[in-house]
Write a protein that holds these residues in place. Structure first.
Motif, PDB file in Angstrom:
ATOM      1  N   ASP A 122      19.479  63.980  40.036  1.00 59.86           N
ATOM      2  CA  ASP A 122      19.037  64.875  38.966  1.00 59.86           C
ATOM      3  C   ASP A 122      17.842  65.712  39.421  1.00 59.86           C
ATOM      4  O   ASP A 122      17.106  65.342  40.325  1.00 59.86           O
ATOM      5  N   ASN A 123      17.682  66.826  38.739  1.00 57.15           N
ATOM      6  CA  ASN A 123      16.518  67.695  38.969  1.00 57.15           C
ATOM      7  C   ASN A 123      16.448  68.232  40.387  1.00 57.15           C
ATOM      8  O   ASN A 123      15.373  68.418  40.942  1.00 57.15           O
TER       9      ASN A 123
ATOM     10  N   GLY B 267      18.857  71.291  38.501  1.00 55.52           N
ATOM     11  CA  GLY B 267      20.065  70.639  38.003  1.00 55.52           C
ATOM     12  C   GLY B 267      20.914  70.173  39.163  1.00 55.52           C
ATOM     13  O   GLY B 267      20.399  69.788  40.211  1.00 55.52           O
TER      14      GLY B 267
ATOM     15  N   GLN C  30      16.647  61.551  31.536  1.00 53.60           N
ATOM     16  CA  GLN C  30      17.723  62.337  32.125  1.00 53.60           C
ATOM     17  C   GLN C  30      18.997  61.529  31.863  1.00 53.60           C
ATOM     18  O   GLN C  30      19.335  60.606  32.583  1.00 53.60           O
TER      19      GLN C  30
ATOM     20  N   GLY D  87      17.204  66.099  29.552  1.00 55.90           N
ATOM     21  CA  GLY D  87      18.337  66.605  30.322  1.00 55.90           C
ATOM     22  C   GLY D  87      19.561  65.747  30.113  1.00 55.90           C
ATOM     23  O   GLY D  87      19.466  64.521  29.955  1.00 55.90           O
TER      24      GLY D  87
ATOM     25  N   ASN E 152      23.397  65.000  31.963  1.00 55.74           N
ATOM     26  CA  ASN E 152      24.016  65.149  33.282  1.00 55.74           C
ATOM     27  C   ASN E 152      25.461  64.684  33.222  1.00 55.74           C
ATOM     28  O   ASN E 152      25.766  63.504  33.386  1.00 55.74           O
TER      29      ASN E 152
ATOM     30  N   GLN F 261      14.582  71.625  27.431  1.00 52.24           N
ATOM     31  CA  GLN F 261      15.799  70.829  27.405  1.00 52.24           C
ATOM     32  C   GLN F 261      16.898  71.512  28.225  1.00 52.24           C
ATOM     33  O   GLN F 261      17.083  72.720  28.151  1.00 52.24           O
ATOM     34  N   GLU F 262      17.646  70.691  28.980  1.00 51.70           N
ATOM     35  CA  GLU F 262      18.637  71.251  29.909  1.00 51.70           C
ATOM     36  C   GLU F 262      19.955  70.484  29.835  1.00 51.70           C
ATOM     37  O   GLU F 262      19.966  69.265  29.672  1.00 51.70           O
TER      38      GLU F 262
ATOM     39  N   HIS G 252      22.962  69.790  32.366  1.00 54.29           N
ATOM     40  CA  HIS G 252      23.266  69.909  33.780  1.00 54.29           C
ATOM     41  C   HIS G 252      24.748  69.669  34.056  1.00 54.29           C
ATOM     42  O   HIS G 252      25.391  68.864  33.388  1.00 54.29           O
TER      43      HIS G 252
ATOM     44  N   THR H 142      12.174  70.697  32.697  1.00 55.27           N
ATOM     45  CA  THR H 142      12.723  69.380  32.358  1.00 55.27           C
ATOM     46  C   THR H 142      11.741  68.570  31.537  1.00 55.27           C
ATOM     47  O   THR H 142      11.697  67.361  31.617  1.00 55.27           O
TER      48      THR H 142
END
Length: 464
Positions: free
Chosen positions: A58-59, A117, A296, A316, A318, A339-340, A342, A401
């Motif tokens: 992640d990230n 991401g 995450q 996040g 994923n 906020q993401e 991915h 993030t």
């Protein structure tokens, strides 16, 4: 004489054994219950010729490592960008309207390609965002489908207002390639949770909410690990908690069915990254899904109720985000930023499902009989985890993030021990349709080859 006959006898025995093996292989290929299925439309795995061999942690903020021509975010209703949401990586398909009206966290929202991401966007020049309704970006804000030399298309069936880079393309057929996918996803969500109407899928493990964490314990052997949850995954006081899996064999698919008309996950840690590509969180009934916390979050999400609204304020996610209802990314009522969503594939093997009639899918069902005698483990008084938000620094005009603050919620998860029933029995449905055409043909061909070889060997033996 015995010496002259030993070779034909041995040959006949070897050929017979080979024929049995071939016939067995043919049978395994032909038996409906012997196969497992992908998500509808096969949108789980990475698609195209440029998929990466491995996905990063992640990230990741390095260079683009590959391209994915599949759908990462599917929304059957509207998609609202609110609060301080930053980005939605991968291909986004929205059947309704797309509306961006952030309240902070920078003026931009990224689609398709994200600064932080998986770094696996759709191919350059392909659709980063396809909208079946109208698209609106608030004054002073920007919707970005580009980064450096990489860019995609924002394709809109209705009208497009506001700043979009590159410029939005008007196309009445913007979402035509996804015709029927919404109903297929609803039917699949229902099947994964209820292989027969009104009967829940049999579980293979237990779920215990300890307050500070919820532990999913598998049976250690089944290739499909099934869990049932009947309450929110939150701490004993409604705050954040950790999620953890145990007893999961290598390569197993994990299916978590979260029952009820409203569900909240408020998570500060977990689940473990190694389960991400084969983990599916399935909400078959919920009209309201809340994904909160500073984690995450790992795994793909499927929400089958078409009138539902899913609000995502986790730092996040994923995995695939497949919602047959609405999506609100970010919240004006909660703190946190960046906020993401991915882009990571789902490569699990799910149960085969017959064609379900979407009209039979239970709506907001909260009292459905189960095949097991469930027990409930309520939150304990142990100290909740104090894990804080992620350490990534938010930016003022791009993907971040940062974490979100939790909101109140109550409930407990259930512990429901059971054994897996294979496809075709009480726990699953036999596979049907086009997916079986190839294995049935191969199975028949293998069986025919085995019979021919055995017959030829028999004739040769007789002649000798």
């Amino acid at each position: 004489m015995p010496a002259t006959r030993s070779r034909p006898v041995a040959l006949r025995a070897a050929v017979t054994a080979a024929a049995v093996f071939v016939a067995g292989a043919a049978y395994m290929l032909a038996v409906p219950g012997a196969l497992a299925a992908p998500l509808p439309g096969d949108i789980g795995p990475c698609a195209g010729l440029d998929c990466p061999d491995e996905y990063p942690d992640d990230n990741n903020n390095g260079g683009v490592i590959g391209y994915d021509d599949s759908v990462n975010v599917f929304v059957g209703g509207y998609f609202h960008v609110r609060g301080t949401a930053a980005e939605s990586e991968g291909r986004n398909v929205v059947l309704g309207d797309f509306d961006q009206a952030k309240s902070g966290g920078g003026a931009a929202y990224n689609v398709g390609i994200a600064g932080v991401g998986s770094r696996v966007p759709p191919p350059d020049g392909s659709d980063y965002l396809a909208v079946g309704g109208d698209l609106s970006v608030a004054s002073g804000q920007r919707l970005l489908a580009e980064e450096g030399s990489h860019s995609g298309v924002v394709r809109v069936a209705g009208t497009a207002t506001g700043e979009v880079n590159p410029d939005a393309v008007t196309d009445a057929a913007a979402v035509d390639p996804y015709d029927g996918l919404r109903d297929d996803l609803s039917a699949a969500s229902h099947c994964y949770a209820y292989p027969r109407d009104g009967v829940r899928r049999t579980t293979t493990g237990t779920v215990q909410n300890l307050g500070y964490e919820t532990v999913f314990t598998g049976d250690g052997t089944s290739s499909l690990q099934v869990f049932a949850v009947d309450a929110d995954l939150v701490s004993g006081t409604g705050g954040q908690q950790a999620l953890r899996f145990a007893g999961i064999p290598a390569g197993a698919t994990i299916l978590v069915n979260l029952y009820g008309d409203a569900r909240t996950l408020n998570v500060n840690s977990g689940p473990e990254v190694q389960y991400r590509s084969r983990l599916l969180w399935n909400f078959p009934d919920a009209a309201e899904v809340n994904l909160r916390g500073t984690t995450q979050f790992q795994g793909s999400v499927l929400a089958g109720e078409q009138s539902s609204t899913t609000e995502v304020t986790m730092s996040g996610t994923n995995g695939r985000m497949l919602l047959t209802g609405n999506l609100v990314h970010g919240s004006s009522s909660q703190g946190g930023s960046g906020q993401e969503l991915h882009a990571y594939p789902f490569d699990g093997d799910l149960p085969e499902c017959e064609d379900d009639n979407p009209s039979t899918v239970p709506v907001n069902s909260t009292d459905v009989p189960t095949t097991d005698d469930a027990t409930t483990d309520g939150p304990t008084t142990e100290e909740p985890s104090t894990d804080g938000p992620t350490t990534d620094e938010p930016t003022t005009d791009g993907p971040t993030t940062g974490g979100t603050s939790e909101g109140p919620s109550t409930g407990t998860a259930t512990s429901e021990p059971a054994t897996l029933v294979t496809s075709g029995g009480p726990g699953g449905l036999a596979g049907t349709g086009a997916r079986l055409a190839l294995p049935l043909g191969v199975g028949a061909a293998l069986a025919a080859v085995g019979a021919i070889v055995a017959f030829a060997a028999s004739r040769r033996t007789a002649e000798e």
